[in-house]
Design an enzyme around this catalytic site. Structure first.
Site, short mmCIF file in Angstrom:
data_model
loop_
_atom_site.label_atom_id
_atom_site.label_comp_id
_atom_site.label_asym_id
_atom_site.label_seq_id
_atom_site.Cartn_x
_atom_site.Cartn_y
_atom_site.Cartn_z
N ASN A 168 26.06 22.15 -12.03
CA ASN A 168 26.05 23.00 -10.82
C ASN A 168 26.30 22.20 -9.53
O ASN A 168 25.51 22.28 -8.60
CB ASN A 168 24.73 23.77 -10.74
N ARG A 170 28.53 21.43 -6.17
CA ARG A 170 29.49 22.10 -5.30
C ARG A 170 30.62 21.15 -4.96
O ARG A 170 30.43 20.20 -4.20
CB ARG A 170 28.79 22.55 -4.01
N SER A 196 29.37 27.53 -15.17
CA SER A 196 29.97 28.80 -14.75
C SER A 196 31.48 28.61 -14.93
O SER A 196 31.94 27.49 -15.21
CB SER A 196 29.64 29.08 -13.28
N LYS A 227 28.67 30.83 -18.42
CA LYS A 227 27.84 31.88 -17.79
C LYS A 227 28.71 32.70 -16.84
O LYS A 227 29.42 32.14 -16.02
CB LYS A 227 26.68 31.23 -17.02
N ARG A 228 28.63 34.02 -16.98
CA ARG A 228 29.50 34.90 -16.20
C ARG A 228 28.73 35.99 -15.47
O ARG A 228 29.21 37.12 -15.35
CB ARG A 228 30.55 35.52 -17.11
N GLY A 229 27.51 35.68 -15.01
CA GLY A 229 26.73 36.63 -14.23
C GLY A 229 26.55 37.95 -14.97
O GLY A 229 26.25 37.97 -16.16
N ALA A 230 26.78 39.06 -14.27
CA ALA A 230 26.60 40.39 -14.85
C ALA A 230 27.60 40.69 -15.97
O ALA A 230 27.47 41.68 -16.67
CB ALA A 230 26.70 41.45 -13.76
N GLY A 258 21.10 31.23 -13.65
CA GLY A 258 21.66 30.23 -14.56
C GLY A 258 20.60 29.25 -15.05
O GLY A 258 20.61 28.84 -16.23
N ASP A 259 19.70 28.87 -14.18
CA ASP A 259 18.64 27.92 -14.56
C ASP A 259 17.65 28.59 -15.50
O ASP A 259 17.18 27.99 -16.47
CB ASP A 259 17.91 27.42 -13.30
#
Ligand code: ATP
Ligand code: MG
Length: 314
Positions: A168, A170, A196, A227-230, A258-259
């Site tokens: 994670n 940036r 992500s 990971k793709r959120g919703a 995510g964590d």
């Protein structure tokens, strides 16, 4: 001795109470909420009832007490968290936009969190650990924090523990090449990678997230969970690709999903679930995490996850 360990930044989060309240104008904040990616991970593990510990640094101040008290109350072993008087605890200010994006302002490189160093990582403490979780955020807070992560990984690999990694970082802060260089030693040793889509693409240079995840498996990471959120998550292994839909919930605050997901995934694997079962279990925890304001506020107990999984439709 803890079975699961994480290390890195402990901080508090101050957030705007409503969307589209930018950080560059006077207004209200709610908080402090205990936070820090590796701290949310370990709190998720503790809430699920597995023994765990944390290595990190806070200031001798109210924000430091806010985050350490929460982790302690949830059962995280905090014996290896150092309290310093000459630096203050890390802070993140967050504002959400109606398009779903977030604006962050961090007080971290100058905070107590940046003082984490390899000397904080005691060999005896890591000997019985079964899983170590490392985050890109802890690799980028400071050089000494990064070296602490690398040392913890080396020791855990020696002792046969599994290593999970959430990249994670940036890239807008450090640049893609620096990020890749920092992540490379972790990618070589990790057993589970939890990116992500943008992070997977950044790590390999592939524009397509699916292609990037396959490339990460091909280069030797045994389990990659996108990971793709919703939109749920996708598990990639040498056996192929399995899509796991998200549970339907009302999202209040996405930060920390995510964590929380990573904590659930690791606990599930340690409890003997298959990779697919573990991803389903972790999805429930990620979904519950977004239903409350504050990154740790929605973290469920094992009983709460089971009730939720039995009661809702995917
Ligand atoms: P963060 O960086 O904020 O911690 P992330 O981008 O690493 O988050 P996400 O993909 O947002 O991770 O969330 C992880 C998992 O949690 C998802 O794959 C999904 O299973 C679950 N999840 C996240 N958001 C939602 C949502 N709105 N509804 C249902 N499940 C969700
Ligand atoms: Mg993330």
């Amino acid at each position: 001795m803890p079975q699961v360990l994480s290390l890195g930044e402990l901080l508090v989060e101050m957030m705007r109470p409503a969307v589209d309240q930018p950080l560059d104008e006077p207004g209200q904040f709610v908080g402090p909420f205990p936070s820090g990616a590796p701290a949310i991970f370990v709190d998720a593990v503790a809430r699920l009832g597995m023994s765990c510990g944390f290595i990190g640094v806070v200031g001798d101040d109210p924000f430091g007490r806010c985050v350490t008290r929460r982790l302690e109350a949830d059962g995280v072993d905090m014996c290896h968290v150092r309290v310093v008087s000459h630096r203050t605890t890390g802070i993140a200010f967050v504002s959400y936009r109606s398009d779903g994006s977030r604006q962050f302002l961090f007080h971290l490189p100058e905070s107590a969190a940046a003082l984490l160093s390899p000397e904080d990582v005691h060999e005896d403490y890591l000997r019985g650990v079964r899983a170590l979780h490392v985050t890109g955020s802890a690799l980028s807070v400071s050089e000494s924090s990064r070296e602490a992560c690398y040392r913890a990984i080396d020791l855990c690999k020696q002792y046969g523990a599994m290593v999970s990694f959430d990249p994670n970082i940036r890239p807008e802060l450090l640049g893609v090449n620096v990020v890749r260089t920092l992540c490379e030693p972790v990618l070589q040793s990790c057993d589970i990678l939890l990116p992500s889509g943008a992070e997977a693409a950044m790590l390999t240079g592939d524009a397509d997230e699916d292609t990037a995840c396959r490339a990460l498996v091909a280069r030797g990471v045994p389990i990659v969970v996108l990971k793709r959120g919703a939109r749920g998550c996708v598990v990639f292994t040498e056996q192929g690709r399995v899509e796991i839909p998200a549970y339907r919930v009302t999202e209040i605050d996405p930060t920390g999903a995510g964590d929380a997901f990573a904590g659930g995934f690791v606990v599930a694997l340690l409890r003997g679930m298959s990779v697919t079962e573990a991803a389903r279990f972790a999805s429930a925890i990620g979904a519950l995490a977004v239903t409350r304001q504050g990154p740790m506020e929605g973290l469920p107990t094992l009983a709460e996850v089971q009730t939720f999984m039995n009661s809702v439709q995917e």
